[in-house]
Design a protein around this motif. Structure first.
Motif, PDB file in Angstrom:
ATOM      1  N   THR A 194      44.684  52.348  30.078  1.00 51.12           N
ATOM      2  CA  THR A 194      43.835  51.340  29.430  1.00 51.12           C
ATOM      3  C   THR A 194      42.983  50.579  30.437  1.00 51.12           C
ATOM      4  N   VAL A 195      43.264  50.730  31.735  1.00 52.40           N
ATOM      5  CA  VAL A 195      42.469  50.030  32.745  1.00 52.40           C
ATOM      6  C   VAL A 195      41.061  50.611  32.767  1.00 52.40           C
ATOM      7  N   ASN A 196      40.058  49.736  32.635  1.00 52.88           N
ATOM      8  CA  ASN A 196      38.663  50.157  32.661  1.00 52.88           C
ATOM      9  C   ASN A 196      37.931  49.408  33.758  1.00 52.88           C
ATOM     10  N   THR A 197      36.697  49.779  33.979  1.00 51.52           N
ATOM     11  CA  THR A 197      35.941  49.218  35.100  1.00 51.52           C
ATOM     12  C   THR A 197      35.786  47.711  34.985  1.00 51.52           C
ATOM     13  N   ARG A 198      35.338  47.223  33.827  1.00 50.17           N
ATOM     14  CA  ARG A 198      35.119  45.786  33.683  1.00 50.17           C
ATOM     15  C   ARG A 198      36.439  45.015  33.729  1.00 50.17           C
ATOM     16  N   GLY A 199      37.530  45.603  33.182  1.00 40.78           N
ATOM     17  CA  GLY A 199      38.821  44.939  33.265  1.00 40.78           C
ATOM     18  C   GLY A 199      39.322  44.843  34.697  1.00 40.78           C
ATOM     19  N   LEU A 200      39.093  45.918  35.475  1.00 38.39           N
ATOM     20  CA  LEU A 200      39.518  45.916  36.879  1.00 38.39           C
ATOM     21  C   LEU A 200      38.710  44.911  37.690  1.00 38.39           C
ATOM     22  N   ILE A 201      37.390  44.851  37.433  1.00 41.70           N
ATOM     23  CA  ILE A 201      36.548  43.880  38.139  1.00 41.70           C
ATOM     24  C   ILE A 201      36.990  42.454  37.812  1.00 41.70           C
ATOM     25  N   ALA A 202      37.274  42.199  36.519  1.00 43.38           N
ATOM     26  CA  ALA A 202      37.737  40.870  36.116  1.00 43.38           C
ATOM     27  C   ALA A 202      39.043  40.509  36.819  1.00 43.38           C
ATOM     28  N   ALA A 203      39.961  41.477  36.939  1.00 43.87           N
ATOM     29  CA  ALA A 203      41.242  41.217  37.605  1.00 43.87           C
ATOM     30  C   ALA A 203      41.036  40.914  39.089  1.00 43.87           C
ATOM     31  N   VAL A 204      40.144  41.666  39.744  1.00 42.69           N
ATOM     32  CA  VAL A 204      39.876  41.432  41.171  1.00 42.69           C
ATOM     33  C   VAL A 204      39.261  40.047  41.381  1.00 42.69           C
ATOM     34  N   VAL A 205      38.282  39.687  40.534  1.00 46.29           N
ATOM     35  CA  VAL A 205      37.665  38.359  40.631  1.00 46.29           C
ATOM     36  C   VAL A 205      38.706  37.273  40.389  1.00 46.29           C
ATOM     37  N   ALA A 206      39.552  37.475  39.378  1.00 47.24           N
ATOM     38  CA  ALA A 206      40.571  36.478  39.046  1.00 47.24           C
ATOM     39  C   ALA A 206      41.550  36.277  40.196  1.00 47.24           C
ATOM     40  N   VAL A 207      42.035  37.367  40.759  1.00 49.40           N
ATOM     41  CA  VAL A 207      43.033  37.275  41.832  1.00 49.40           C
ATOM     42  C   VAL A 207      42.447  36.621  43.077  1.00 49.40           C
TER      43      VAL A 207
END
Length: 378
Positions: A194-207
């Motif tokens: 279920t991991v997608n590009t925008r979700g991964l980018i959001a997680a990186v920005v959040a962390v």
């Protein structure tokens, strides 16, 4: 004999002594906690006080767990299940509610006055807004399991910042525990379908922004002698205003949906109100726990919340890409965090080079604040 409850007591009891007393103002209102403490201390046996402390500690634990886990479940249902995909405006509403509560508590003199320069406030709000929007976007676009596991990556990033800027040294066990956390997060990232590009980018920005924000929080609290609630009193109104002004535009850019044209039904309005109420409870529980628990105790509480979020996410929102490899990655990440909590709390596990003005209690408070901010972040 004078009643001890009336001796040197503030309004309203002082008003009973003389009708000519000046009218009370919010600044002269009593500290109800102190007043209740006087009543409790009169004739209360030590054993009874110990029992009350255990009961209050247990209540604080339950309150913190319920609000921390509850806001994740409520926001996930609102952002994903019911289609309210406004990840910037929602925290603006949360902070507006929290700001109102902090203003009321200041007016009632429950919070002492404090000072934070405007340039420092602006820098903090920039980091904090990116952090909270990134977290909500990650929760909206990722599974609850991946969202929670990706949050654990904040600890290794924060450790790196502490090594680079604060001269911290970590023992071998602590370093190995961080590696285990990173391996677990990596396994989840690679194998969760279920991991997608925008979700991964959001997680990186959040962390990344959350780690920078936490590092900056420690600097501000030490430099300006701010408690968590003092800092919240300064930052919540500014975050609420900035997120509510910019939120609709950012949300339209992220989702191509306008907040004013959304179909607001009864269920959506209920979850919005629930999210705002739980947000206030989350911040109040942080205020309570930072005074009642040590860093080690709160590490245990944090692990309980992580496991609860993963379990409830699976029960309420389905498997969402769950397979053997994802489950293995989650287990590795959680085990790594438990190991990290144990290793970093041992002598020599996490040490700072001698620095004027810092004590052992300061370091323990930094550890506790880091765990609190990470757990309450939404």
């Amino acid at each position: 004999m004078q009643n001890p409850l009336l001796a040197d007591s503030p309004w309203p009891f002082s008003c009973l002594r003389a009708r000519s007393s000046p009218a009370p103002t919010p600044a002269t209102w009593p500290s109800w906690i102190t007043l209740l403490g006087r009543w409790k201390s009169m004739g209360m046996a030590p054993g009874r006080r110990a029992e009350n402390k255990v009961a209050l500690d247990a209540a604080a634990w339950v309150f913190n767990i319920a609000t921390s886990v509850g806001i994740i479940m409520a926001n996930k249902a609102l952002l994903a299940t019911h289609g309210f995909g406004f990840a910037t405006t929602l925290p603006g509403l949360n902070f507006a509610t929290t700001a109102f509560v902090t203003l009321v508590m200041k007016w009632l003199a429950f919070v002492e006055p404090s000072y934070l320069p405007l340039p420092e406030l602006v820098k903090y709000v920039c980091f904090a807004n990116l952090s909270v929007v990134g977290m909500n976007a990650s929760l909206m676009w990722n599974s609850v399991g991946f969202y929670q596991i990706s949050k654990l990556s904040t600890v290794p990033v924060l450790c790196m910042l502490e090594v680079l800027f604060d001269s911290f040294h970590y023992s071998r066990d602590t370093q190995l525990s961080i590696v285990v956390v990173l391996v677990g997060v990596a396994v989840c990232t690679v194998t969760d379908v279920t991991v997608n590009t925008r979700g991964l980018i959001a997680a990186v920005v959040a962390v990344s922004t959350t780690a920078f924000q936490q590092h900056y929080v420690h600097y501000l609290q030490k430099k300006y002698s701010l408690s968590s609630f003092n800092l919240l009193g300064h930052t919540a109104p500014a975050q609420a205003a900035s997120l509510l002004i910019l939120g609709p535009f950012v949300d339209y850019w992220l989702t191509n949906n306008r907040i004013d044209t959304f179909d607001y039904n009864v269920v959506v309005m209920f979850f919005i109100a629930l999210s705002c109420m739980i947000a206030v409870g989350t911040n109040l529980s942080q205020f309570i726990c930072i005074r009642r628990f040590t860093a080690v105790s709160f590490q245990v509480l944090g692990h309980m919340k992580t496991i609860l979020v993963l379990t409830l996410g699976f029960l309420f929102f389905g498997k969402e890409g769950m397979n053997f490899h994802v489950a293995l990655g989650m287990v590795l990440a959680v085990v790594g965090m438990i190991w990290y909590g144990h290793a970093s709390s041992r002598p020599g596990g996490k040490e700072r080079q001698p620095y004027p003005g810092y004590t052992k209690e300061d370091f323990e408070q930094v550890n506790l604040s880091s765990q609190l901010e990470l757990d309450e972040k939404i």
